[in-house]
Write a protein that holds these residues in place. Structure first.
Motif, PDB file in Angstrom:
ATOM      1  N   ALA A 176      14.386  -2.132   7.101  1.00 17.31           N
ATOM      2  CA  ALA A 176      15.176  -1.484   6.054  1.00 17.31           C
ATOM      3  C   ALA A 176      14.301  -1.095   4.864  1.00 17.31           C
ATOM      4  CB  ALA A 176      16.303  -2.413   5.591  1.00 17.31           C
ATOM      5  N   ASP A 177      13.362  -1.977   4.517  1.00 16.82           N
ATOM      6  CA  ASP A 177      12.465  -1.679   3.394  1.00 16.82           C
ATOM      7  C   ASP A 177      11.606  -0.449   3.678  1.00 16.82           C
ATOM      8  OD1 ASP A 177      13.435  -3.819   1.998  1.00 16.82           O
ATOM      9  OD2 ASP A 177      11.841  -5.187   2.590  1.00 16.82           O
ATOM     10  N   PHE A 178      11.069  -0.379   4.883  1.00 22.90           N
ATOM     11  CA  PHE A 178      10.217   0.767   5.216  1.00 22.90           C
ATOM     12  C   PHE A 178      11.031   2.048   5.393  1.00 22.90           C
ATOM     13  CE2 PHE A 178       7.102  -2.562   6.291  1.00 22.90           C
ATOM     14  CZ  PHE A 178       5.997  -2.046   5.654  1.00 22.90           C
ATOM     15  N   LEU A 179      12.304   1.928   5.824  1.00 19.18           N
ATOM     16  CA  LEU A 179      13.183   3.105   5.846  1.00 19.18           C
ATOM     17  C   LEU A 179      13.381   3.645   4.434  1.00 19.18           C
ATOM     18  CD1 LEU A 179      15.993   2.140   8.404  1.00 19.18           C
ATOM     19  CD2 LEU A 179      14.397   4.066   8.601  1.00 19.18           C
ATOM     20  N   MET A 180      13.543   2.720   3.477  1.00 20.86           N
ATOM     21  CA  MET A 180      13.685   3.136   2.086  1.00 20.86           C
ATOM     22  C   MET A 180      12.427   3.870   1.614  1.00 20.86           C
ATOM     23  SD  MET A 180      13.815   0.762  -1.323  1.00 20.86           S
ATOM     24  CE  MET A 180      12.067   0.445  -1.041  1.00 20.86           C
ATOM     25  N   LEU A 181      11.254   3.308   1.919  1.00 20.82           N
ATOM     26  CA  LEU A 181       9.998   3.961   1.535  1.00 20.82           C
ATOM     27  C   LEU A 181       9.871   5.334   2.190  1.00 20.82           C
ATOM     28  CD1 LEU A 181       7.346   1.075   1.610  1.00 20.82           C
ATOM     29  CD2 LEU A 181       8.520   2.058  -0.350  1.00 20.82           C
ATOM     30  N   SER A 182      10.374   5.449   3.427  1.00 19.55           N
ATOM     31  CA  SER A 182      10.357   6.738   4.110  1.00 19.55           C
ATOM     32  C   SER A 182      11.230   7.751   3.379  1.00 19.55           C
ATOM     33  CB  SER A 182      10.839   6.570   5.558  1.00 19.55           C
ATOM     34  OG  SER A 182      10.857   7.822   6.227  1.00 19.55           O
ATOM     35  N   LYS A 195       2.519   8.033   3.857  1.00 16.46           N
ATOM     36  CA  LYS A 195       3.199   8.269   5.131  1.00 16.46           C
ATOM     37  C   LYS A 195       2.529   7.512   6.274  1.00 16.46           C
ATOM     38  CE  LYS A 195       5.058  12.076   7.914  1.00 16.46           C
ATOM     39  NZ  LYS A 195       5.166  13.538   8.024  1.00 16.46           N
ATOM     40  N   ILE A 196       1.211   7.419   6.246  1.00 16.04           N
ATOM     41  CA  ILE A 196       0.453   6.727   7.300  1.00 16.04           C
ATOM     42  C   ILE A 196       0.873   5.255   7.375  1.00 16.04           C
ATOM     43  CG2 ILE A 196      -1.846   6.006   8.038  1.00 16.04           C
ATOM     44  CD1 ILE A 196      -2.915   8.528   6.597  1.00 16.04           C
ATOM     45  N   TYR A 197       0.945   4.608   6.209  1.00 18.30           N
ATOM     46  CA  TYR A 197       1.256   3.179   6.173  1.00 18.30           C
ATOM     47  C   TYR A 197       2.742   2.914   6.385  1.00 18.30           C
ATOM     48  CZ  TYR A 197      -3.518   2.527   4.626  1.00 18.30           C
ATOM     49  OH  TYR A 197      -4.890   2.517   4.569  1.00 18.30           O
ATOM     50  N   ILE A 198       3.577   3.861   5.990  1.00 17.81           N
ATOM     51  CA  ILE A 198       5.015   3.718   6.253  1.00 17.81           C
ATOM     52  C   ILE A 198       5.278   3.715   7.750  1.00 17.81           C
ATOM     53  CG2 ILE A 198       7.254   4.877   6.041  1.00 17.81           C
ATOM     54  CD1 ILE A 198       6.311   5.863   3.277  1.00 17.81           C
ATOM     55  N   ILE A 246       0.836  -1.204   0.000  1.00 19.01           N
ATOM     56  CA  ILE A 246       0.000   0.000   0.000  1.00 19.01           C
ATOM     57  C   ILE A 246       0.870   1.253   0.000  1.00 19.01           C
ATOM     58  CG2 ILE A 246      -1.687   1.325   1.319  1.00 19.01           C
ATOM     59  CD1 ILE A 246      -2.755  -1.386   2.362  1.00 19.01           C
ATOM     60  N   ALA A 247       1.860   1.287   0.888  1.00 16.44           N
ATOM     61  CA  ALA A 247       2.734   2.469   0.984  1.00 16.44           C
ATOM     62  C   ALA A 247       3.495   2.694  -0.318  1.00 16.44           C
ATOM     63  CB  ALA A 247       3.709   2.295   2.147  1.00 16.44           C
ATOM     64  N   ASP A 248       4.022   1.628  -0.894  1.00 14.56           N
ATOM     65  CA  ASP A 248       4.769   1.739  -2.147  1.00 14.56           C
ATOM     66  C   ASP A 248       3.869   2.245  -3.277  1.00 14.56           C
ATOM     67  OD1 ASP A 248       7.096   1.389  -3.755  1.00 14.56           O
ATOM     68  OD2 ASP A 248       6.232  -0.445  -4.559  1.00 14.56           O
ATOM     69  N   SER A 249       2.638   1.745  -3.321  1.00 17.98           N
ATOM     70  CA  SER A 249       1.693   2.180  -4.359  1.00 17.98           C
ATOM     71  C   SER A 249       1.355   3.659  -4.211  1.00 17.98           C
ATOM     72  CB  SER A 249       0.410   1.345  -4.291  1.00 17.98           C
ATOM     73  OG  SER A 249       0.670  -0.011  -4.579  1.00 17.98           O
ATOM     74  N   PHE A 250       1.087   4.085  -2.997  1.00 19.05           N
ATOM     75  CA  PHE A 250       0.756   5.502  -2.775  1.00 19.05           C
ATOM     76  C   PHE A 250       1.939   6.408  -3.142  1.00 19.05           C
ATOM     77  CE2 PHE A 250      -2.826   4.419   0.322  1.00 19.05           C
ATOM     78  CZ  PHE A 250      -3.805   4.873  -0.553  1.00 19.05           C
ATOM     79  N   ASN A 251       3.151   5.976  -2.811  1.00 22.70           N
ATOM     80  CA  ASN A 251       4.330   6.756  -3.210  1.00 22.70           C
ATOM     81  C   ASN A 251       4.387   6.912  -4.728  1.00 22.70           C
ATOM     82  OD1 ASN A 251       5.553   7.573  -0.838  1.00 22.70           O
ATOM     83  ND2 ASN A 251       6.931   5.823  -0.714  1.00 22.70           N
ATOM     84  N   LYS A 262       3.200   2.838  10.136  1.00 25.01           N
ATOM     85  CA  LYS A 262       2.723   1.566  10.687  1.00 25.01           C
ATOM     86  C   LYS A 262       3.741   0.459  10.424  1.00 25.01           C
ATOM     87  CE  LYS A 262      -2.264   2.472  10.272  1.00 25.01           C
ATOM     88  NZ  LYS A 262      -3.528   2.042   9.614  1.00 25.01           N
ATOM     89  N   GLY A 263       4.291   0.429   9.212  1.00 25.19           N
ATOM     90  CA  GLY A 263       5.268  -0.597   8.857  1.00 25.19           C
ATOM     91  C   GLY A 263       6.547  -0.483   9.674  1.00 25.19           C
ATOM     92  N   LEU A 264       7.023   0.753   9.870  1.00 29.19           N
ATOM     93  CA  LEU A 264       8.230   0.962  10.676  1.00 29.19           C
ATOM     94  C   LEU A 264       8.015   0.499  12.113  1.00 29.19           C
ATOM     95  CD1 LEU A 264       9.362   4.484   9.394  1.00 29.19           C
ATOM     96  CD2 LEU A 264      10.662   2.341   9.166  1.00 29.19           C
ATOM     97  N   ASP A 265       6.880   0.873  12.679  1.00 26.41           N
ATOM     98  CA  ASP A 265       6.577   0.512  14.071  1.00 26.41           C
ATOM     99  C   ASP A 265       6.499  -1.000  14.252  1.00 26.41           C
ATOM    100  OD1 ASP A 265       6.530   3.174  14.712  1.00 26.41           O
ATOM    101  OD2 ASP A 265       4.344   3.362  14.659  1.00 26.41           O
ATOM    102  N   LYS A 266       5.774  -1.684  13.337  1.00 32.48           N
ATOM    103  CA  LYS A 266       5.583  -3.131  13.472  1.00 32.48           C
ATOM    104  C   LYS A 266       6.892  -3.895  13.241  1.00 32.48           C
ATOM    105  CE  LYS A 266       0.659  -3.681  12.413  1.00 32.48           C
ATOM    106  NZ  LYS A 266       0.350  -4.421  13.649  1.00 32.48           N
ATOM    107  N   SER A 267       7.639  -3.522  12.188  1.00 29.27           N
ATOM    108  CA  SER A 267       8.881  -4.240  11.892  1.00 29.27           C
ATOM    109  C   SER A 267       9.922  -4.024  12.989  1.00 29.27           C
ATOM    110  CB  SER A 267       9.434  -3.812  10.532  1.00 29.27           C
ATOM    111  OG  SER A 267       9.623  -2.409  10.482  1.00 29.27           O
ATOM    112  N   LEU A 268       9.949  -2.813  13.586  1.00 33.40           N
ATOM    113  CA  LEU A 268      10.888  -2.538  14.674  1.00 33.40           C
ATOM    114  C   LEU A 268      10.481  -3.284  15.936  1.00 33.40           C
ATOM    115  CD1 LEU A 268      13.427  -0.888  15.183  1.00 33.40           C
ATOM    116  CD2 LEU A 268      11.995   0.978  16.016  1.00 33.40           C
TER     117      LEU A 268
END
Length: 588
Positions: A254-260, A234-237, A220-225, A239-245
């Motif tokens: 690392a993937d969500f940091l890249m999306l950020s 940004k909303i889904y990024i 979802i985050a990648d598609s919105f970007n 969430k992804g950072l919080d859950k993966s951490l």
């Protein structure tokens, strides 16, 4: 046209999605991987002299703990031999699957086909669904999106029959990635959100892992970007950072940091983008596998550096992309890096490198476009048709279960089935008609008539209130106009041509209507369409042009006008004609 908008990081995501949805949680990033029949608590035996005494679980555990391909092959071969000796069909299927996993150059397809052959007539929760999913992944990695979809759709049928919810979610996720790869981002976001909601509603004893949530959040985050909607992404990024951490999943982090980083670039927060991208790069360095996100991180880092006037540093990253990219791993998302690098060499007068990079890009782009021509429409048609058939079967199945249904309900559902059948029949009839129109068009010799003046003057025409000398003069000039392809000029109008011919628009209109048997605009469009067909048949480079570029070359101002004119004249769309022409000429 498919080809595809995501990079090779999604290849890992697809494989991970499948693995996380298999009966035992499997992490491809781990050095001690397991499959759905391995037990990580069994001690590993590093000696090979007692392989025959090992159980299936021990052989599988040894296979996944080995970092050596030869050893892995020996474990897999022993697993398969043991299964054959014991005549255990499912174990044999798993053995072929183990062998297929370590193959290269697409030899794995042969092993997965062996699994399908073994299990196609048995009833099992995972087979033959699993090998079809794996084949789809192989085709996806090789950017053969249409073949990937074919295998996913077959897997979907088996998963529905066996009521394997996990595989159904995995397949839907993979199909969503296919759509995203060919530009269908809005539809992809909807499918990812449906998956998240579906997972949330399931029994937590079944879906007691976070993996599928991370895959869908990433999608979802990648598609919105990519849709240039950074606020939504940004909303889904986050969430992804919080859950993966929280779950210490560093690869996902690392993937969500890249999306950020990408997200901050879209916002214009270039220093924040660099912070995230540098962190993502450092995370990847600490991982014990080759991460295919690196080219994206390099490109986004270069873009942020260029925006902050640090060109020298940016070029280092662009050169890295150049060094690791070739026809085997190129996709259109990397094109921007090569465009920037070409511009850099051009500004500095470095003709040698400018030519090298330009030639390399032309080769990669041409092969990529040729390989994925019209793949988006192909994927959409196949998927939507499968959904239509599935919908019909669901309706019929529900009717059979309702023993006390009324006659009215029966006729209603039967009517729906008939309507769906008619739709399917119409679809195939239309495809047959398109094929017939193509054959007619392909074998028709489309040429301009050199002796138009003599031909039209010999016919009996209705008298015109136009002097005979003017008629002859205009017809002669129209012949020259056609022979010299003057109709390819953009922005042609009746007044402009009349002025050029030394007459008035009224006379010209009457002469065209009478002798060309068409209105002026239709006359021009017909000439342009015929010329584009001639060129498509004879010019292989022209066939690789986009529809927009072909329309522009033919003198049309926009793609829509060209496509409508082409369809009205020939009964098929230009994209279909080009696709079939490539097939015809490819077998010629």
């Amino acid at each position: 046209m498919l080809s595809n908008d995501i990079n090779k990081v999604i290849q890992i995501v697809i494989i991970l999605m499948f693995c996380m949805l298999s009966p035992i949680n499997t992490n491809l990033y781990s050095q001690h991987n397991q499959d759905d029949f391995a037990n990580k608590n069994i001690p590993l035996n590093k000696k090979f002299d007692s392989l025959s005494q090992k159980t299936f679980k021990e052989l599988a555990a040894s296979y996944y703990s080995s970092n050596d391909t030869i050893r892995s092959y020996l474990y897999a071969k022993k697993y398969l031999d043991k299964a054959k000796k014991e005549k255990d069909t499912i174990a044999m299927a798993r053995g072929y699957g183990l062998l297929g996993t370590i193959q290269k150059k697409r030899l794995e397809i042969t092993y997965f086909d062996s699994v399908i052959s073994l299990t196609k007539n048995i009833k099992h929760k995972s087979y033959p669904t699993l090998p079809y999913i794996r084949k789809g992944i192989v085709y996806y990695i090789n950017k053969e999106y249409s073949k990937a979809l074919d295998n996913y759709l077959i897997a979907q049928e088996y998963a529905q029959k066996s009521n394997n919810v996990r595989f159904q979610i995995a397949i839907k996720h993979n199909i969503a990635l296919l759509k995203k790869a060919v530009g269908g981002r809005k539809e992809t976001v909807r499918m990812f959100k449906e998956n998240l909601e579906y997972i949330r509603m399931q029994d937590t004893t079944i879906f007691d892992y976070f993996g599928p949530q991370l895959y869908n959040l990433y999608g979802i985050a990648d598609s919105f970007n990519k849709m240039k909607m950074p606020d939504s992404a940004k909303i889904y990024i986050k969430k992804g950072l919080d859950k993966s951490l929280h779950f210490q999943e560093l690869p996902f982090y690392a993937d969500f940091l890249m999306l950020s980083g990408i997200n901050n670039n879209l916002f214009g927060n270039y220093q924040q983008a660099l912070d995230s991208l540098y962190k993502a790069a450092n995370q990847i360095k600490n991982l014990k596998y080759s991460n295919i996100n690196e080219p994206i991180i390099y490109l986004q880092t270069a873009k942020a550096l260029l925006k902050t006037n640090r060109e020298t540093e940016a070029i280092i990253y662009l050169k890295k992309i150049d060094s690791i990219t070739d026809v085997s791993n190129y996709d259109f998302e990397k094109k921007e890096a090569f465009d920037l690098l070409i511009g850099y060499y051009k500004d500095r007068g470095d003709l040698k490198n400018q030519l090298r990079v330009t030639s390399k890009l032309i080769e990669m782009d041409t092969l990529f476009n040729k390989k994925n021509i019209d793949v988006r429409s192909d994927i959409l048609k196949k998927y939507e048709l499968a959904q239509l058939i599935s919908s019909r079967e669901d309706i019929i199945s529900q009717i059979k279960k309702q023993k006390d249904q009324s006659t009215k309900s029966f006729y209603f559902v039967t009517g729906i089935a008939i309507i769906l059948t008619i739709i399917l029949f119409s679809y195939y009839r239309k495809q047959k008609k398109y094929k017939q129109r193509f054959e007619e068009l392909y074998h028709t010799q489309t040429v301009h008539k050199k002796n138009e003046k003599q031909q039209v003057l010999s016919k009996e025409k209705m008298p015109l209130a136009v002097p005979e000398e003017i008629i002859k003069n205009v017809l002669n000039k129209l012949t020259v106009f056609e022979n010299e392809l003057g109709f390819l000029e953009a922005e042609l109008s009746l007044n402009k041509i009349a002025k050029r011919f030394g007459t008035n628009s009224k006379y010209l209109s009457q002469i065209v209507n009478t002798y060309k048997e068409n209105s002026f605009n239709h006359y021009i469009n017909e000439l342009r369409i015929n010329q584009s067909i001639i060129r498509l048949k004879t010019d292989s480079k022209f066939r690789n042009y986009t529809i927009k570029a072909i329309a522009r070359e033919a003198g049309f101002n926009n793609t829509d006008t060209f496509s409508k004119a082409f369809y009205k004249q020939n009964g098929i769309h230009p994209s279909y004609f080009i696709k079939e022409l490539e097939k015809q000429l490819g077998t010629a």
